[in-house]
Design an enzyme around this catalytic site. Structure first.
Site, PDB file in Angstrom:
ATOM      1  N   SER A 175      51.862  45.099  42.588  1.00 18.12           N
ATOM      2  CA  SER A 175      52.607  44.360  41.597  1.00 18.12           C
ATOM      3  C   SER A 175      54.069  44.908  41.531  1.00 18.12           C
ATOM      4  O   SER A 175      54.551  45.086  42.510  1.00 18.12           O
ATOM      5  CB  SER A 175      51.958  44.322  40.353  1.00 18.12           C
ATOM      6  OG  SER A 175      52.447  43.254  39.405  1.00 18.12           O
ATOM      7  N   ASP A 340      44.995  35.710  43.892  1.00 14.46           N
ATOM      8  CA  ASP A 340      46.169  36.184  43.254  1.00 14.46           C
ATOM      9  C   ASP A 340      47.233  34.973  43.026  1.00 14.46           C
ATOM     10  O   ASP A 340      47.739  34.611  44.249  1.00 14.46           O
ATOM     11  CB  ASP A 340      46.698  37.263  44.022  1.00 14.46           C
ATOM     12  CG  ASP A 340      48.028  37.896  43.057  1.00 14.46           C
ATOM     13  OD1 ASP A 340      48.491  37.298  42.259  1.00 14.46           O
ATOM     14  OD2 ASP A 340      48.475  39.071  43.363  1.00 14.46           O
ATOM     15  N   HIS A 373      45.188  38.692  40.260  1.00 16.15           N
ATOM     16  CA  HIS A 373      45.980  39.780  40.576  1.00 16.15           C
ATOM     17  C   HIS A 373      45.605  41.082  40.388  1.00 16.15           C
ATOM     18  O   HIS A 373      46.204  42.090  41.009  1.00 16.15           O
ATOM     19  CB  HIS A 373      47.213  39.310  39.883  1.00 16.15           C
ATOM     20  CG  HIS A 373      48.277  40.292  39.898  1.00 16.15           C
ATOM     21  ND1 HIS A 373      49.165  40.444  41.161  1.00 16.15           N
ATOM     22  CD2 HIS A 373      49.057  41.037  39.232  1.00 16.15           C
ATOM     23  CE1 HIS A 373      49.941  41.394  41.107  1.00 16.15           C
ATOM     24  NE2 HIS A 373      49.994  41.820  39.764  1.00 16.15           N
TER      25      HIS A 373
END
Length: 401
Positions: A175, A340, A373
């Site tokens: 991320s 995601d 995610h």
């Protein structure tokens, strides 16, 4: 000359009442080691401002070999910290990447020396809005300068230099951590042997900026935010920060995961209450996520870090994305997850295409997962096997025992 101070000898000035607030105490005097770069060694930020003194808090795992060739830098995501594989001193919970890092694990601390710093702007000991401004004796609050992902990386470079490490064997992050990985490679082309950007993107999309703005407005709309000066008033904008966390947490999950785990099931009741209580399990879950988050995270840090992510655009910084990687010698493993939707696979493919354009050494893996995610933080066997295999092969190639 730059001088360095360890956590054992550095004396921090705490705000009144800080000892009663573990979050605040850790922001101003962390339990982990930290290094302080003094006034005569300021960090020049992308905004043009100079920041000094600069503290970087960090944790290490494993042992650095004699050649200093086995170091891995772990870059944490938005709400992470330096406690990747050790108990968080505020919550007491295991490290946020404890499934990945440790003896015999994919990032094997019997083999590698792992370094995880708290980012610049964070609230667990690195200089940020919750730190004491030595010029006022109060927390920086909104006097802290706006920062970028590049500024975070430049601060980490200071730490790596301090540790005497010339080349990192690997830089790994998911991320926002993946954004830092990309910045490391772009800024330090000869210092990163391998890189694993996970569930990341080379720029923040309009949709992601929009989600962040909703969160920031929730914080700033809380009466207890007090224009960012809540510490001076002895309050915390808990409601606003909790709502920001709730909204963001939805983006970390997939629809399938939410439906499978919660569906339309009621929480501790047989029938609807016909009120605005948390009738549904998903409501109760999100409220819990929000309420626990405010106990460990600083509201102003949330504003600054989300803004840094919004400003991230590696393509704009280099004219086109491929230019960011010209001349790189780094070997890449780019990882995405099928469910995601915050940083979908197309974002990872854009990175891979740019790397291919400059003939970089890159492999790409899309992991089948319904966890959204957050899959990179969870126990995903295929993901763990990918990391283990990539690092193992690269280590063997470089002759690391």
């Amino acid at each position: 000359m730059v001088t360095f101070t360890s956590a054992l000898s550095q004396q921090a000035t705490a705000q009144p009442g800080a000892s009663a607030d573990p979050r605040r105490a850790q922001a101003q005097k962390p339990s982990s080691p930290f290094v302080v770069f003094p006034d005569d060694a300021p960090l020049r930020l992308e905004s043009g401002q100079l920041l000094a003194p600069l503290a970087i808090a960090y944790e290490t795992y494993g042992t650095l070999n004699a050649a200093k060739s086995n170091a891995i830098l772990i870059c944490h995501a938005l709400t992470g910290d330096q406690y990747a594989a050790s108990a968080n001193p505020v919550t007491g919970k295991p490290g946020w990447w404890d499934t990945l890092i440790g003896p015999g694990k994919p990032v094997d601390t019997d083999r590698f020396f792992v370094i995880c710093p708290n980012i610049l702007g964070g609230c667990m000991g690195s200089t940020g809005p919750a730190s004491i401004n030595p010029r006022t004796g109060k927390t920086y609050a909104l006097d802290f300068p706006v920062i970028t992902i590049g500024d975070m990386v430049d601060a980490q470079v200071r730490l790596i230099d301090h540790l005497g490490i010339g080349e990192l064997f690997s830089v790994i992050g998911g991320s926002m951590g993946g954004m830092q990985v990309l910045e490391w490679v772009a800024r330090q082309k000869r210092r990163v042997a391998t890189a694993i950007p996970i569930a990341a993107a080379a720029w923040h999309t309009a949709q992601n900026i929009a989600f962040h703005e909703v969160g920031r407005q929730a914080v700033m709309a809380d009466p207890d935010w007090r224009g960012g000066n809540y510490d001076e008033h002895g309050v915390v904008p808990k409601n606003g920060l909790a709502v920001a966390r709730m909204a963001a947490h939805i983006t970390y999950l997939s629809e399938k995961a939410l439906q499978g785990k919660f569906g339309r099931n009621l929480q501790d009741r047989q029938t609807r209450s016909f009120s605005f209580d948390a009738d549904f399990k998903i409501e109760s879950y999100l409220r819990h996520q929000g309420s626990t988050f405010v106990d460990r995270f600083d509201a102003n840090s949330y504003l600054y870090i989300t803004r840094a992510m919004d400003y991230f655009d590696l393509e704009a910084a280099h004219g086109k994305l491929a230019n960011a990687f010209v001349g790189t010698t780094t070997q890449f493993c780019v990882v995405s997850f099928t469910s995601d939707w915050l940083y979908p696979t197309r974002d990872s493919k854009a990175i891979v295409n740019a790397l291919n354009a400059v003939a970089a050494n890159v492999s790409f893996v899309e992991i089948e997962s319904d966890k959204g995610h957050d899959a990179f933080l969870l126990d995903e066997p295929e993901f763990h096997a990918t990391v283990r295999g990539f690092l193992g092969a690269a280590a063997a190639k470089r002759g690391l025992a």
